[in-house]
Design a protein around this motif. Structure first.
Motif, mmCIF file in Angstrom:
data_model
loop_
_atom_site.group_PDB
_atom_site.id
_atom_site.type_symbol
_atom_site.label_atom_id
_atom_site.label_comp_id
_atom_site.label_asym_id
_atom_site.label_seq_id
_atom_site.Cartn_x
_atom_site.Cartn_y
_atom_site.Cartn_z
ATOM 1 N N ILE A 24 0.669 -1.227 -0.211
ATOM 2 C CA ILE A 24 -0.131 0.148 0.072
ATOM 3 C C ILE A 24 1.122 1.202 -0.561
ATOM 4 N N GLY A 28 -1.933 6.472 0.376
ATOM 5 C CA GLY A 28 -3.056 5.146 0.638
ATOM 6 C C GLY A 28 -3.737 5.250 -0.790
ATOM 7 N N ARG A 31 -2.776 0.394 -4.536
ATOM 8 C CA ARG A 31 -2.569 -1.300 -3.596
ATOM 9 C C ARG A 31 -2.159 -2.261 -4.256
#
Length: 57
Positions: A24, A28, A31
């Motif tokens: 990750i 954020g 992923r």
């Protein structure tokens, strides 16, 4: 004289499992699931200027 620029792609966290790895991004917003930690590194390579590295803790 030429100055070299260094770009960094940072991963907040990553985990290696027996059959895959997950990472990750710090922001954020990215992923990823890969078959191995080494394969996950390929996604963070940017030309010849950036060499991604694993840091095991």
């Amino acid at each position: 004289m030429t100055q070299a620029r260094t770009a960094r792609a940072r991963v907040r966290t990553g985990m290696a499992f027996e059959d895959h790895a997950e990472v990750i991004s710090v922001e954020g917003d990215r992923r990823m699931r890969a078959v191995s930690p080494d394969r996950a590194l390929r996604a963070y390579r940017v030309g010849a200027q950036v060499t991604p590295q694993l840091m095991w803790l």
